[in-house]
Design a protein around this motif. Sequence first.
Motif, PDB file in Angstrom:
ATOM      1  N   ASN A 133     -34.110 -12.698  -1.783  1.00 16.43           N
ATOM      2  CA  ASN A 133     -33.915 -13.880  -2.642  1.00 16.43           C
ATOM      3  C   ASN A 133     -35.198 -14.556  -3.099  1.00 16.43           C
ATOM      4  N   LEU A 134     -36.261 -13.867  -3.269  1.00 13.48           N
ATOM      5  CA  LEU A 134     -37.500 -14.430  -3.830  1.00 13.48           C
ATOM      6  C   LEU A 134     -38.266 -15.394  -2.922  1.00 13.48           C
ATOM      7  N   GLY A 135     -37.689 -15.766  -1.781  1.00 14.83           N
ATOM      8  CA  GLY A 135     -38.460 -16.589  -0.839  1.00 14.83           C
ATOM      9  C   GLY A 135     -38.790 -17.979  -1.312  1.00 14.83           C
ATOM     10  N   CYS A 136     -37.890 -18.582  -2.106  1.00 13.01           N
ATOM     11  CA  CYS A 136     -38.146 -19.955  -2.553  1.00 13.01           C
ATOM     12  C   CYS A 136     -37.478 -20.984  -1.644  1.00 13.01           C
ATOM     13  N   GLU A 137     -36.635 -20.509  -0.712  1.00 10.78           N
ATOM     14  CA  GLU A 137     -35.945 -21.420   0.223  1.00 10.78           C
ATOM     15  C   GLU A 137     -36.331 -20.998   1.629  1.00 10.78           C
ATOM     16  N   GLU A 138     -36.419 -21.983   2.492  1.00  9.99           N
ATOM     17  CA  GLU A 138     -36.759 -21.677   3.881  1.00  9.99           C
ATOM     18  C   GLU A 138     -35.728 -20.705   4.474  1.00  9.99           C
ATOM     19  N   ALA A 139     -34.456 -20.868   4.040  1.00  7.74           N
ATOM     20  CA  ALA A 139     -33.375 -20.041   4.585  1.00  7.74           C
ATOM     21  C   ALA A 139     -33.535 -18.550   4.257  1.00  7.74           C
ATOM     22  N   ASP A 140     -34.379 -18.221   3.278  1.00  7.45           N
ATOM     23  CA  ASP A 140     -34.607 -16.804   2.958  1.00  7.45           C
ATOM     24  C   ASP A 140     -35.384 -16.089   4.072  1.00  7.45           C
ATOM     25  N   PHE A 141     -36.035 -16.859   4.922  1.00  7.54           N
ATOM     26  CA  PHE A 141     -36.960 -16.265   5.888  1.00  7.54           C
ATOM     27  C   PHE A 141     -36.332 -16.137   7.268  1.00  7.54           C
ATOM     28  N   PRO A 142     -36.582 -14.998   7.955  1.00  6.17           N
ATOM     29  CA  PRO A 142     -36.147 -14.898   9.346  1.00  6.17           C
ATOM     30  C   PRO A 142     -36.870 -15.953  10.190  1.00  6.17           C
ATOM     31  N   ALA A 143     -36.244 -16.369  11.276  1.00  8.57           N
ATOM     32  CA  ALA A 143     -36.808 -17.441  12.093  1.00  8.57           C
ATOM     33  C   ALA A 143     -38.178 -17.064  12.655  1.00  8.57           C
ATOM     34  N   ASP A 144     -38.344 -15.781  12.932  1.00 11.01           N
ATOM     35  CA  ASP A 144     -39.608 -15.393  13.574  1.00 11.01           C
ATOM     36  C   ASP A 144     -40.269 -14.228  12.843  1.00 11.01           C
ATOM     37  N   ALA A 150     -45.226 -10.423   5.392  1.00  6.93           N
ATOM     38  CA  ALA A 150     -44.030 -10.668   4.575  1.00  6.93           C
ATOM     39  C   ALA A 150     -44.223 -10.061   3.190  1.00  6.93           C
ATOM     40  N   LEU A 151     -43.169  -9.419   2.687  1.00  4.34           N
ATOM     41  CA  LEU A 151     -43.197  -8.779   1.367  1.00  4.34           C
ATOM     42  C   LEU A 151     -42.256  -9.569   0.461  1.00  4.34           C
ATOM     43  N   ILE A 152     -42.801 -10.216  -0.587  1.00  3.90           N
ATOM     44  CA  ILE A 152     -42.004 -11.158  -1.383  1.00  3.90           C
ATOM     45  C   ILE A 152     -42.246 -10.918  -2.872  1.00  3.90           C
ATOM     46  N   SER A 153     -41.173 -10.995  -3.655  1.00  4.38           N
ATOM     47  CA  SER A 153     -41.317 -10.848  -5.106  1.00  4.38           C
ATOM     48  C   SER A 153     -41.893 -12.124  -5.712  1.00  4.38           C
ATOM     49  N   ARG A 154     -42.694 -11.966  -6.738  1.00  3.96           N
ATOM     50  CA  ARG A 154     -43.141 -13.091  -7.552  1.00  3.96           C
ATOM     51  C   ARG A 154     -41.917 -13.645  -8.294  1.00  3.96           C
ATOM     52  N   GLY A 155     -41.919 -14.937  -8.602  1.00  7.93           N
ATOM     53  CA  GLY A 155     -40.893 -15.487  -9.487  1.00  7.93           C
ATOM     54  C   GLY A 155     -40.135 -16.681  -8.953  1.00  7.93           C
ATOM     55  N   THR A 156     -39.607 -17.505  -9.884  1.00  9.85           N
ATOM     56  CA  THR A 156     -38.727 -18.655  -9.660  1.00  9.85           C
ATOM     57  C   THR A 156     -39.394 -19.878  -9.043  1.00  9.85           C
ATOM     58  N   CYS A 157     -40.309 -19.710  -8.098  1.00 10.19           N
ATOM     59  CA  CYS A 157     -41.066 -20.873  -7.620  1.00 10.19           C
ATOM     60  C   CYS A 157     -42.515 -20.425  -7.481  1.00 10.19           C
ATOM     61  N   SER A 159     -45.921 -19.162  -6.002  1.00  6.11           N
ATOM     62  CA  SER A 159     -46.109 -18.281  -4.852  1.00  6.11           C
ATOM     63  C   SER A 159     -46.654 -19.027  -3.631  1.00  6.11           C
ATOM     64  N   GLY A 160     -47.345 -20.137  -3.855  1.00  7.27           N
ATOM     65  CA  GLY A 160     -47.831 -20.930  -2.736  1.00  7.27           C
ATOM     66  C   GLY A 160     -46.697 -21.380  -1.817  1.00  7.27           C
ATOM     67  N   GLU A 161     -45.543 -21.706  -2.398  1.00  8.75           N
ATOM     68  CA  GLU A 161     -44.400 -22.126  -1.570  1.00  8.75           C
ATOM     69  C   GLU A 161     -43.933 -20.985  -0.679  1.00  8.75           C
ATOM     70  N   LYS A 162     -43.908 -19.776  -1.246  1.00  9.14           N
ATOM     71  CA  LYS A 162     -43.437 -18.602  -0.495  1.00  9.14           C
ATOM     72  C   LYS A 162     -44.359 -18.311   0.674  1.00  9.14           C
ATOM     73  N   VAL A 163     -45.659 -18.356   0.380  1.00 11.00           N
ATOM     74  CA  VAL A 163     -46.636 -18.026   1.418  1.00 11.00           C
ATOM     75  C   VAL A 163     -46.610 -19.093   2.525  1.00 11.00           C
ATOM     76  N   ALA A 164     -46.429 -20.347   2.137  1.00 13.41           N
ATOM     77  CA  ALA A 164     -46.364 -21.412   3.144  1.00 13.41           C
ATOM     78  C   ALA A 164     -45.150 -21.230   4.058  1.00 13.41           C
ATOM     79  N   PHE A 165     -44.009 -20.861   3.478  1.00 17.04           N
ATOM     80  CA  PHE A 165     -42.819 -20.609   4.319  1.00 17.04           C
ATOM     81  C   PHE A 165     -43.089 -19.458   5.283  1.00 17.04           C
ATOM     82  N   ALA A 166     -43.635 -18.352   4.739  1.00 10.28           N
ATOM     83  CA  ALA A 166     -43.886 -17.169   5.569  1.00 10.28           C
ATOM     84  C   ALA A 166     -44.825 -17.516   6.714  1.00 10.28           C
ATOM     85  N   ALA A 167     -45.895 -18.236   6.401  1.00 10.34           N
ATOM     86  CA  ALA A 167     -46.880 -18.574   7.425  1.00 10.34           C
ATOM     87  C   ALA A 167     -46.267 -19.487   8.479  1.00 10.34           C
TER      88      ALA A 167
END
Length: 493
Positions: A133-144, A150-157, A159-167
């Motif tokens: 789901n593009l990793g724009c929501e925290e819920a897209d990410f596994p808890a651990d 993390a492998l994430i598609s560009r788009g919709t939000c 990329s800084g948001e995606k990387v911050a969630f992953a980290a």
Amino acid sequence: MKVAVATLAAVGATVVNCAAIEPRGNKLVTSEGLRKLIKLKALQEKAHLFERFAYDSPDKNRVIGSEGHQATIDYITKTIKKYSKYYDVYQQPMPLSIGLSANLTVNEKEVTVDAVGLAPGGSASGPVVAIPNLGCEEADFPADLSGSIALISRGTCVSGEKVAFAASKGAIGVLIYNNVDGNLAGYSLQRFPESDGEYVPTGGITQAAGEGFVSLLASGGSVTAELTTSSKDVITYNIIAQTKGGDQDNVIHVSGHSDSVAQGPGINDNGSGSISILETAIQLTQFSVKNAVRFSWWTAEEAGLLGAEFYVKSLNQTEKDKIRLLLDFDMMASPNYAYQIYDGDGSAFNLTGPAGSAEAEAEFAYYFDKIAKVNHTEIEFDGRSDYGPFLDAGIAAGGIACGAEGIKTQEEFEMFGGAAGVPYDVNYHEDGDTYNNLNFDAFIVMAKAIAHSTATYARSFDSLPPKNTTAIKARSDANQFKYKKSARYLSMI
Ligand SMILES: *[C@@H]1O[C@H](CO)[C@@H](O)[C@H](O)[C@H]1NC(C)=O
Ligand SMILES: *[C@@H]1O[C@H](CO)[C@@H](O)[C@H](O)[C@H]1NC(C)=O
Ligand SMILES: *[C@@H]1O[C@H](CO)[C@@H](O)[C@H](O)[C@H]1NC(C)=O
Ligand SMILES: *[C@@H]1O[C@H](CO)[C@@H](O)[C@H](O)[C@H]1NC(C)=O
Ligand SMILES: *[C@@H]1O[C@H](CO)[C@@H](O)[C@H](O)[C@H]1NC(C)=O
Ligand SMILES: CC(=O)N[C@H]1CO[C@H](CO)[C@@H](O)[C@@H]1O
């Protein structure tokens, strides 16, 4: 003026304070007076110069952090500083981390990768986990995600948001894969980190590579990667020049951006905007003004409107309230142009700006209808260029453009000529965005539009709603949400 090589060499050096040119007149500026002084030849000379800045540099572009961009900044600063009796000029330094180089092996095979700007340099080695789901929501990410990449598609939000969630879930690295053809050279996380250490090393890969790993994982295969990236901290500069004359508490702010994308010299995008603004600023010195005029050349627009955002954040409320209107100019000479005005009153796209934005749109419509006598259309007021951070801060804004990657319709062909079914600028974000990409009929009409609006507001803000600081509030959340989801905005991030 022929540009001698010696002049160019000097431009690359540090800014020198040349003998100040005396302001010429005390006559209050008029639209007609200022427009008359805007000459195509002067615009063309500067466009040639910008192209030289790109082609004389190792990377043949004017991307943020490059020699070509620094030469552009030095040239604009040096040129405007010649008028230091008329303008207060300063460079606002902005620290920025740019991607330098990256190497990636996946299951021990080398994969082409680009370092992504704003992410720190470093190494990460571990299992790859695909984020749905593009990793724009925290819920897209596994808890651990401890120890994973993390492998994430560009788009919709951004990329800084995606990387911050992953980290925040423990990922030690991120691979962003493109959502269109092409590599991610010059790409950035598009947002400053919100806290130190928020980001982890990030590499950008192609859509084909990313989707390949996603299907390998989906079919139960194991994917491990080793990513090494390096970054460079640079200081880049916004340039700001304000008339010494005029009411300093009521400012008309005229802006464009000084950088290009990595793919080419960026002469239409957006050299054409910076050049037209510079020429307007030079010619304005022959007149006096009633309201102060502030010109800005933003840095790092292409990396996520960072220069404009950094600037707006540096202003306290008192300073923000002094800006009656922000005008932004980009893409002033698209080869297959349309004359487009930002839809500040929301009549075409139902997305309005702070009070004053509708009146700015009407002023440009007046110019096209009555002065230039050409047709015009509207474009969505979506925050996709440097005026976005101003809208977010509740500052009225307006602007015009000639079109980017959008396709000219049959109706627009009838209005403007050119070719239907073809992009406004086929070279948008490509290496073909050179001097020869410019349409000069459009360039002069657009540059004079800048002169018209600058002169009009330098004389008077009577056409704008009265200043009412209690009414100044951030653009409504609903509106912010809407423009951040708009198609044009999304194609930029
Ligand atoms: C990637 O590999 C190249 C070629 O070996 C090397 O020059 C470069 O420094 C490496 N970059 C990083 C970040 O390790
Ligand atoms: C706002 O910023 C300006 C410029 O830096 C400064 O002179 C002024 O004192 C500040 N005002 C407030 C209320 O902090
Ligand atoms: C315009 O937007 C507002 C609020 O965002 C919405 O309530 C309204 O229905 C929209 N109007 C049209 C014509 O789409
Ligand atoms: C404006 O557009 C109309 C078609 O909508 C066209 O007939 C007319 O010639 C255009 N005017 C100019 C000045 O290009
Ligand atoms: C200023 O705006 C506020 C909020 O919209 C409004 O209540 C107030 O009447 C306005 N004041 C003036 C002088 O227009
Ligand atoms: C992304 C980019 O290339 N910069 C801007 C150049 O101008 C166009 C038109 O206003 C903007 O859409 C771009 O964002």
